[in-house]
Design an enzyme around this catalytic site. Structure first.
Site, mmCIF file in Angstrom:
data_model
loop_
_atom_site.group_PDB
_atom_site.id
_atom_site.type_symbol
_atom_site.label_atom_id
_atom_site.label_comp_id
_atom_site.label_asym_id
_atom_site.label_seq_id
_atom_site.Cartn_x
_atom_site.Cartn_y
_atom_site.Cartn_z
ATOM 1 N N ASP A 1 0.791 4.158 -2.752
ATOM 2 C CA ASP A 1 0.475 5.547 -2.382
ATOM 3 C C ASP A 1 1.558 6.500 -2.864
ATOM 4 O O ASP A 1 1.273 7.621 -3.304
ATOM 5 C CB ASP A 1 0.320 5.662 -0.861
ATOM 6 C CG ASP A 1 -0.950 5.003 -0.350
ATOM 7 O OD1 ASP A 1 -1.882 4.816 -1.163
ATOM 8 O OD2 ASP A 1 -1.006 4.681 0.847
ATOM 9 N N ASP B 1 -8.812 -2.463 6.988
ATOM 10 C CA ASP B 1 -8.006 -2.935 5.863
ATOM 11 C C ASP B 1 -8.663 -4.194 5.312
ATOM 12 O O ASP B 1 -8.309 -5.323 5.654
ATOM 13 C CB ASP B 1 -6.578 -3.225 6.338
ATOM 14 C CG ASP B 1 -5.619 -3.408 5.160
ATOM 15 O OD1 ASP B 1 -6.024 -3.129 4.015
ATOM 16 O OD2 ASP B 1 -4.475 -3.828 5.389
ATOM 17 N N LYS C 1 -3.745 7.999 6.695
ATOM 18 C CA LYS C 1 -3.032 6.723 6.578
ATOM 19 C C LYS C 1 -1.868 6.697 7.580
ATOM 20 O O LYS C 1 -1.027 7.596 7.588
ATOM 21 C CB LYS C 1 -2.495 6.540 5.152
ATOM 22 C CG LYS C 1 -3.573 6.541 4.072
ATOM 23 C CD LYS C 1 -4.430 5.292 4.096
ATOM 24 C CE LYS C 1 -3.757 4.082 3.503
ATOM 25 N NZ LYS C 1 -3.603 4.130 2.055
ATOM 26 N N LYS D 1 -10.259 2.897 9.801
ATOM 27 C CA LYS D 1 -10.246 2.505 8.387
ATOM 28 C C LYS D 1 -9.863 1.029 8.313
ATOM 29 O O LYS D 1 -8.707 0.654 8.495
ATOM 30 C CB LYS D 1 -9.250 3.361 7.601
ATOM 31 C CG LYS D 1 -9.275 3.103 6.104
ATOM 32 C CD LYS D 1 -8.335 4.060 5.360
ATOM 33 C CE LYS D 1 -8.398 3.812 3.866
ATOM 34 N NZ LYS D 1 -7.949 2.477 3.485
ATOM 35 N N LEU E 1 -11.573 7.484 -1.508
ATOM 36 C CA LEU E 1 -11.269 8.541 -0.545
ATOM 37 C C LEU E 1 -9.906 9.126 -0.852
ATOM 38 O O LEU E 1 -8.972 8.395 -1.207
ATOM 39 C CB LEU E 1 -11.272 8.003 0.894
ATOM 40 C CG LEU E 1 -12.618 7.630 1.514
ATOM 41 C CD1 LEU E 1 -12.390 6.958 2.860
ATOM 42 C CD2 LEU E 1 -13.506 8.848 1.683
ATOM 43 N N CYS F 1 23.085 -25.667 18.553
ATOM 44 C CA CYS F 1 24.485 -25.916 18.855
ATOM 45 C C CYS F 1 24.548 -26.596 20.214
ATOM 46 O O CYS F 1 24.082 -26.027 21.210
ATOM 47 C CB CYS F 1 25.267 -24.599 18.874
ATOM 48 S SG CYS F 1 26.939 -24.769 19.538
ATOM 49 N N GLU G 1 -13.761 7.333 12.389
ATOM 50 C CA GLU G 1 -13.852 5.877 12.537
ATOM 51 C C GLU G 1 -12.577 5.208 12.047
ATOM 52 O O GLU G 1 -11.775 5.817 11.336
ATOM 53 C CB GLU G 1 -15.055 5.345 11.757
ATOM 54 C CG GLU G 1 -14.999 5.649 10.265
ATOM 55 C CD GLU G 1 -16.314 5.369 9.566
ATOM 56 O OE1 GLU G 1 -17.062 4.511 10.050
ATOM 57 O OE2 GLU G 1 -16.597 6.019 8.551
ATOM 58 N N TYR H 1 -18.386 -4.963 8.461
ATOM 59 C CA TYR H 1 -18.910 -3.777 9.149
ATOM 60 C C TYR H 1 -19.422 -2.839 8.066
ATOM 61 O O TYR H 1 -18.725 -2.586 7.064
ATOM 62 C CB TYR H 1 -17.828 -3.073 9.958
ATOM 63 C CG TYR H 1 -17.543 -3.691 11.311
ATOM 64 C CD1 TYR H 1 -18.481 -4.484 11.969
ATOM 65 C CD2 TYR H 1 -16.323 -3.466 11.949
ATOM 66 C CE1 TYR H 1 -18.211 -5.052 13.206
ATOM 67 C CE2 TYR H 1 -16.044 -4.013 13.194
ATOM 68 C CZ TYR H 1 -16.989 -4.809 13.808
ATOM 69 O OH TYR H 1 -16.723 -5.356 15.035
ATOM 70 N N CYS I 1 28.146 -24.374 13.873
ATOM 71 C CA CYS I 1 27.736 -23.178 14.605
ATOM 72 C C CYS I 1 28.565 -21.980 14.148
ATOM 73 O O CYS I 1 29.803 -22.048 14.167
ATOM 74 C CB CYS I 1 27.912 -23.396 16.103
ATOM 75 S SG CYS I 1 27.621 -21.918 17.098
ATOM 76 N N ASP J 1 0.832 -1.210 0.000
ATOM 77 C CA ASP J 1 0.000 0.000 0.000
ATOM 78 C C ASP J 1 0.866 1.258 0.000
ATOM 79 O O ASP J 1 0.558 2.239 -0.671
ATOM 80 C CB ASP J 1 -0.907 0.009 1.227
ATOM 81 C CG ASP J 1 -2.057 -0.979 1.088
ATOM 82 O OD1 ASP J 1 -2.199 -1.568 0.005
ATOM 83 O OD2 ASP J 1 -2.803 -1.164 2.063
ATOM 84 N N CYS K 1 30.888 -20.885 17.417
ATOM 85 C CA CYS K 1 31.979 -21.689 17.995
ATOM 86 C C CYS K 1 32.464 -22.801 17.067
ATOM 87 O O CYS K 1 33.458 -23.472 17.386
ATOM 88 C CB CYS K 1 31.537 -22.284 19.339
ATOM 89 S SG CYS K 1 30.243 -23.539 19.196
ATOM 90 N N CYS L 1 29.977 -22.075 24.008
ATOM 91 C CA CYS L 1 29.664 -21.319 22.786
ATOM 92 C C CYS L 1 29.505 -19.845 23.143
ATOM 93 O O CYS L 1 28.619 -19.489 23.934
ATOM 94 C CB CYS L 1 28.379 -21.850 22.150
ATOM 95 S SG CYS L 1 27.858 -20.920 20.689
ATOM 96 N N ARG M 1 -16.724 -3.425 -5.070
ATOM 97 C CA ARG M 1 -16.714 -2.048 -5.553
ATOM 98 C C ARG M 1 -16.348 -1.947 -7.028
ATOM 99 O O ARG M 1 -16.880 -1.126 -7.766
ATOM 100 C CB ARG M 1 -15.723 -1.195 -4.742
ATOM 101 C CG ARG M 1 -15.769 0.271 -5.151
ATOM 102 C CD ARG M 1 -14.869 1.134 -4.295
ATOM 103 N NE ARG M 1 -13.449 0.819 -4.485
ATOM 104 C CZ ARG M 1 -12.466 1.496 -3.909
ATOM 105 N NH1 ARG M 1 -12.743 2.493 -3.078
ATOM 106 N NH2 ARG M 1 -11.202 1.159 -4.119
#
Length: 785
Positions: free
Chosen positions: A29, A110, A306, A108, A75, A419, A106, A216, A400, A25, A403, A425, A129
């Protein structure tokens, strides 16, 4: 402008139609902002169908196109509080400057925009949409979403009602879904938004039904037979009809309140049930909205603030490994530095080699990086569409990196490789010391990661410095005495640069990796940790560490050998006779004195903190408190067998096995005896007249209390026989609510649990439930503790 337009349009197809974005995003933007700025400077070149003038999205193949009854707009965005203020100023000007404005504010969500159409109260259509005019018909899938009603809860429904909302994947359900996919060996989904979009666009509604999608609603289009005067009235009416509205909306009367709302949810954006990427601010009154009108793509009466992005793309330069205090060898990504969630990130976790394979990332990939809140940055996955064939696969090392010991899974089937050289170590020793000093253990603030390295592995970065020497850079050594000022390599550095002046720092400049002036390898002051509490400032005098030399905050490629715990001797040059003189002897740094004092104080910490500090696998603060409460002393815990330990409340079989196994290692016994000889407390004192007033009770503390720290409240509960739980459930007996309590307090009210303020908590501790008066605090705070 043509190039930006093509990039944006392609990104829209990938995001809206394929649900497989190649840009985050934030990157999208940025492209749109660049195009908008170019169009403002070159209006004669701006196109009517520019992405800045149209709504993103289209209709994917396989879905029927449906025209919205009323156009769905996008928006405009704000990326700072100043942007919000500028928008509000334009609103005031558009209303003539004298009108009072109330703002509906409110979260926003995602998610994926949806348009629901009800006729005579019955759901007849669900449409995405799309481009704002035409969307995709996903009605059968919408009908599977649990909180979308088939009928409005009214005997007098409007003839036609067009409702706008957002489909989202609840955060908890998304994590649960990914956990199921991990267990099944399937690739995890990248984020809730894409998963919600993909779930809603399934050809088989049964697949959609299997996903825990929610909606919602936040607005209306066409609405026949109902008159409403404001956005907030719309929400009240939609809720009255049984439609799901967000509980996180506020009508605010000033920009100061809007600022506060934005800042609050910026700090607590992960405390709500869904992902958010900003705040939407709308003029509440419809009469004012009509006066302000809209552009071709967005209303003038609303703005979307944002937050800084928590997902960005960057290049995975390399995959290296880190050794933790328990020997776990963990891959991590080395990244092209990128700013995410307000901070610059250069490294990100990859958990284990199976995580690398499961995510399918290759060295050289463009990857999606996520940083949520204070969580360690995580590599989500690659953007496969951007590969060019130069990428290479990661191979887990067989030895490792600290060591050189051969690494392997501790048990058959373990995904983590470890290890086995736990005692010697260097990386494990450093990790254990830093852990022992942590807030959950001895709480030694002055003993952080850098000090732990200086104590346990002071030459950790020596190989890097010598490699820099071989590449033509320099290493600067501190002047030890006046004899050093006569050496050929003697220089003066001022602000990271060699200076002819005499007011800088006198140093020795070494350019040969075989130069005898380079200090020899050092013996660590602390090995197993048994002598940690016996350290003195004098013992730390000759500890040196290797640090990259910086100029104006940037690494120069040169290195410096620096005393870790003492100051350098101070020299001054006298112009009168041209001589250098030592004017101050080396002395312990202020933090060194604090460290020694804090080590002394830490010896009296309670037993549970000592247990945590020992780095026994699986034994964190909760299990440690249970063990300390049940047994009272280190000797009693050491002598208990596995079955008895497993029967201890809050312990269980896995932890019991780990405790028994830990005490069977000889050098672990030496560590405990070393601490005990240094005066570290190995048994808790029993209070005279002590009664277990909370025997069998579960208590949750949320928010800040004046008379108790967070740990202090837990200890008080456990010491009286109660269970200090971290989450609220039906099994919780009491919830203690302090200042700035959040969702736990809300959940306690929803479940009808007994809620106490601090005074009630003190009474409960003293007398138990029989004499405790309950009191519901007058607390409307909604931040998480």
């Amino acid at each position: 402008m043509a190039e930006l337009t093509a990039q944006i349009e392609q990104a829209r197809v990938e995001y809206y139609e394929k649900d497989a974005p190649t840009l985050t995003d934030a990157d999208y933007d940025q492209l749109e902002r660049e195009l908008r700025e170019l169009e403002a400077r070159n209006p004669q070149l701006a196109r009517a169908d520019s992405p800045t003038q149209t709504v993103g999205g289209g209709v994917a193949a396989g879905f029927a196109p449906v025209e919205h009854l009323e156009r769905m707009l996008s928006l405009d965005n704000a990326f700072s509080l100043e942007d919000v203020d500028e928008w509000a100023h334009r609103v005031e000007e558009g209303l003539g400057g004298a009108a009072e404005v109330e703002y509906l504010t409110e979260l926003k969500i995602d998610g994926l925009a949806i348009d629901l159409v009800y006729e005579d109260g019955r759901l007849v259509r669900g449409v995405t949409r799309g481009d704002g005019r035409v969307g995709e018909d996903v009605t059968p899938n919408v009908r599977t979403i649990a909180n979308v009603p088939e009928r409005l809860d009214t005997d007098e429904p409007p003839a036609v009602l067009e409702v706008r909302g957002e489909v989202f994947f609840p955060s908890a359900a998304f994590e649960e879904l990914n956990e199921q996919r991990r267990e099944a060996g399937l690739a995890e989904f990248a984020n809730p938004r894409n998963t919600a979009a993909g779930s809603l666009r399934q050809k088989d509604p049964a697949v959609t039904a299997s996903r825990a999608l929610r909606v919602y609603v936040h607005g209306i289009g066409v609405h026949e037979g109902v008159t409403l005067g404001s956005q907030s009235e719309v929400y009240d009416q939609l809720a009255a009809w049984g439609l799901p509205t967000s509980p996180h909306t506020r009508v605010l009367g000033s920009l100061a309140d809007v600022h506060a709302f934005i800042e609050h949810h910026g700090e607590h954006r992960h405390d709500v049930e869904h992902e958010i990427d900003g705040i939407v601010v709308k003029v509440d009154a419809f009469s004012q909205q009509r006066r302000l009108g809209s552009t071709s793509r967005a209303p003038r009466w609303a703005i979307a603030f944002k937050y800084p992005p928590e997902e960005v793309t960057t290049t995975l330069l390399d995959i290296q490994t880190h050794v933790g205090r328990t020997g776990r060898v963990t891959p991590f990504g080395v990244l092209e530095p990128v700013k995410v969630a307000g901070s610059t990130v250069e490294f990100a976790t990859l958990h284990n080699q199976f995580d690398v394979e499961r995510k399918g990332v290759l060295i050289g990939d463009t990857i999606v990086l996520r940083k949520a809140g204070d969580v360690i940055p995580e590599i989500v996955g690659p953007v496969e569409a951007l590969r060019d064939g130069s990428e290479t696969a990661f191979e887990m090392p067989r030895r490792c990196p600290s060591c050189g010991t051969e690494i392997r899974p501790e048990r058959e089937g373990d995904k983590d490789w470890r290890c086995p050289n736990a005692k010697d170590c260097p990386a494990q020793v450093t990790g254990r010391i830093a852990h022992a000093a942590g807030r959950g253990a001895f709480d030694i603030e002055s003993l952080g990661e850098e000090s732990a390295v200086a104590l346990t592995d002071p030459d950790l970065r020596r190989p890097e410095a010598l490699a820099a020497l071989r590449a033509g850079h320099s290493v600067y050594l501190p002047i030890r005495d006046l004899e050093d000022t006569r050496l050929p390599g003697f220089v003066v550095l001022k602000n990271g640069q060699e200076s002819e002046g005499t007011d800088g720092v006198p140093l020795l400049r070494v350019t040969d990796p075989d130069d005898p002036l380079l200090p020899p390898l050092q013996e660590p002051c602390v090995t197993t940790g048994a002598n940690l509490f016996d350290l003195t400032a004098e013992q730390l005098r000759d500890v040196f560490v290797w640090q990259p030399e910086r100029r104006d905050g940037e690494a120069t490629g040169d290195w410096r050998v620096q005393p870790a715990f003492w100051s350098r001797p101070t020299f001054r040059h006298y112009k009168r006779d041209g001589a250098w003189k030592q004017v101050k002897e080396p002395a312990p740094l202020k933090n060194t004195g604090v460290l020694v004092d804090e080590l002394a104080k830490a010896r009296s910490q309670p037993l549970w903190r000592v247990l945590v500090a020992l780095s026994i696998r699986h034994v964190g603060p909760t299990a440690a408190r249970s063990l300390a409460t049940a047994y009272g002393s280190m000797d009693a815990i050491r002598e208990a067998d596995v079955d008895r330990l497993a029967d201890t409340d809050g312990v269980g079989g896995i932890i019991a096995e780990a405790v028994r196994e830990w005490f069977s290692v000889p050098w672990h016994e030496e560590l405990v005896r070393g601490w005990e000889a240094s005066g570290v407390r190995m048994a808790d004192d029993v209070e005279e007249g002590f009664t277990k007033t909370l025997e069998g009770l579960t208590v949750v503390v949320t928010g800040g209390l004046e008379g108790f720290t967070r740990d202090g409240a837990k200890e008080a509960i456990i010491a009286r026989g109660g269970k200090a739980a971290g989450s609220v459930s039906k099994k919780t007996d009491y919830v203690v609510v302090g200042e700035n309590a959040g969702s736990k307090a809300d959940k306690a009210r929803d479940l009808g649990l007994t809620i106490l303020d601090e005074a009630g908590f003190v009474e409960l501790l003293a007398h138990g439930p029989a004499e405790t008066d309950t009191e519901e605090p007058d607390d409307e705070a909604d931040s998480e503790d």
